[in-house]
Each structure stands twice: as C-alpha cells, then as structure tokens.
Design an enzyme around this catalytic site. Structure first.
Site, PDB file in Angstrom:
ATOM      1  N   CYS A   1       0.835  -1.207   0.000  1.00 38.84           N
ATOM      2  CA  CYS A   1       0.000   0.000   0.000  1.00 38.84           C
ATOM      3  C   CYS A   1       0.869   1.256   0.000  1.00 38.84           C
ATOM      4  CB  CYS A   1      -0.958  -0.010   1.194  1.00 38.84           C
ATOM      5  SG  CYS A   1      -0.166  -0.290   2.790  1.00 38.84           S
TER       6      CYS A   1
ATOM      7  N   ASN B   1      -4.960   2.917   3.277  1.00 39.08           N
ATOM      8  CA  ASN B   1      -3.972   1.935   2.843  1.00 39.08           C
ATOM      9  C   ASN B   1      -4.631   0.771   2.111  1.00 39.08           C
ATOM     10  OD1 ASN B   1      -5.085   1.429   5.455  1.00 39.08           O
ATOM     11  ND2 ASN B   1      -3.541  -0.124   5.847  1.00 39.08           N
TER      12      ASN B   1
END
Length: 290
Positions: A129, A269
């Site tokens: 992420c 994320n």
C-alpha cells in the site's frame, strides 16, 4: 450475455481486512464477476462478513479455490509466506494472479507508471500500500532530477492493519524499497512503517524525502500534481498535503482516505492497493484478447 461480453470470473484468496474490502470493490465492478471468497478457517469473521455481503465463500485456502475453479483472475490477499505456493498451484490453470502481498515475486505493476504493460503478464505484484502511494510521485519526481537518497515513512491506523500485514512488515519494507529503486533508479532507499493506535484513527499518510542537487521547484510541483491526479482515477481519496523544496531536499506529504464501500475513512492503505488491483483486472477484462 454473449460470449464476447462475458465478465471474467474472479476469486479472492484471503478473508482478512484487505480481502473483504477487495471483495466489496469487485462486487461493485461492472466488468468483473466475483465467484468466490476463500479463507482458511470456516469460522473466521471475514468469511462471515463476505457471506453477509452475498459473496459465495469457501474455507480451506488454496485447496478449496482449486476445487472450485478455474478462474480468470485470482487476487491473493493472504500473506507473503504462502504466496509462492499459491502461484505454483495456480500457474498450470491459466489464471492471472494479482498479488497483494509483499513478496517480490511476479512482475511489479504500479498502474499509473507501468500499468499498460500488465496485460502481458499472468503473475502481477502490487508491491504494498505504501508503494502504491509513494511510487507514482517518486517516479514523476525522478524524471526531473537525479535523486541520491529517498526516504519513505508510512503511517497507518492500527485498526487498518490485519494479522497478515503485521506478520509481513519485514517483507513490506524490503519489497517497497526494491520497487522504489527499480522505478526511480536510486540506490540509497529507506522505507519505514508506523502503526498508530491513536483515537480517532488517523488517515493513511506517506511522507517522502528526496535528496538531489538538481531540483527545479516549478517542475517538481507540476510533476507531483500530475501524478496525484492520475492516482485519483482509482483512489479518489489520494491527496497531496504539501510539497517543499529547500537546499537540495524535496519533501512531499500525501494522505489517502477510503471513499465509499465498507471501509472507514482511515483505511486509505486498503483503499489504494485494492483500487489498483481492481483497476488492473478491469483493464484486462476490457482488452481485446478477453
């Protein structure tokens, strides 16, 4: 539906935080047909949530997925330690495997940087992420200067990091560093990760520092803004909070909030890597070879 209009069949391997948000995004896609969400434990909360969403589910991990397939696309949202075995099992089936674990296996793809190449590969890795948030900006910056050192610090809410993410933090750091080196040509790269238990939960933030002697502020501002706009096509909550150039040092702060779906806003994320995964699958679905 005509054969040439058939939506690719897809499965999600992993029923943790990433897998369930991914399943939700796939269900809302007009281009993909979610056929299965697979977990290891029949009693897991993730599988229960997937069933509540109306998704077909199975327990038993990769064995259950193989019994239910084949699938056109499989998203691996499990853990880095298991991914090599998953690819070995799925490779003979002809599926495209999109890896959301930080393994350094497969072809590394960042949609706004080299996404056009993704259709040529059946084993795709999405870095992390933090990598999906930082690399578009850093790649754009590196086209206008020659970095000698890059540092990336990612801070996410503890509540948005599941068990697999915590177990894979060492791989996360190593994989993200390797990808940044590859996409920027910079040897000296340092990646750090913080999980914050603060309440209210903070949004996902990534702070980048670039050292170089040939910075031109006007070019850098435009490059960062352009990169951010491209990322927002699949992660609408991506925002640049600050860009500062001073004495050979560039500092860029970005923030990602989750928009829509089931995830709270602080889970940016999850939103950015899952958004990238779904985008690549949709692009493959639209390719003439489909």
């Amino acid at each position: 539906m005509a054969a040439d209009e058939r939506r690719p069949s897809v499965a999600v391997l992993g029923a943790g935080l990433i897998g369930i948000d991914l399943a939700d995004k796939i269900r809302r896609s007009k281009s993909l047909d979610l056929r299965l969400v697979v977990g290891r434990n029949r009693e897991s909360l993730g599988l229960a949530r997937a069933a509540e969403m109306g998704c077909p589910t199975a327990s038993g991990g990769i064995a259950a997925l193989l019994e239910s397939g084949p699938f056109d696309v499989v998203f691996d949202a499990s853990n880095a330690d298991s991914h090599a075995d998953h690819w070995a099992a799925l490779r003979p089936t002809g599926t495209t495997l999109i890896d959301l674990t930080p393994t350094q296996l497969g072809t590394v793809i960042v949609p706004t940087v080299n996404g056009a190449q993704a259709g040529a590969y059946r084993h795709i890795n999405l870095v992390s992420c933090g990598g999906q948030a930082a690399i578009p900006v850093l790649h754009a910056v590196a086209r206008h200067c020659t970095p000698t050192y890059i540092e990336v610090v990612s801070t996410g809410a503890s509540a948005s990091a599941g068990r697999a993410t915590r177990l894979n933090l060492d791989q996360y750091i190593a994989t993200t560093q390797a990808a940044i080196r590859a996409f920027t040509g910079t040897h000296e790269v340092k990646v750090m990760v913080n999980l914050s238990p603060a309440r209210p939960a903070p949004p996902f933030r990534v702070f980048m520092t670039v050292l170089t002697s040939d910075l031109l502020p006007g070019q850098i501002d435009a490059a960062v803004a352009s990169a951010a706009e491209e990322v927002r096509a699949f992660a609408p909550g991506f925002a640049v909070n600050s860009v500062e150039v001073r004495d050979g040092r560039l500092s860029v702060a970005v923030e990602v909030t989750a928009t829509g779906g089931r995830m709270p806003r602080h889970a940016g994320n999850l939103d950015i890597i899952n958004g990238a995964a779904v985008l690549l699958a949709e692009q493959q679905a639209a390719a003439p070879s489909r």
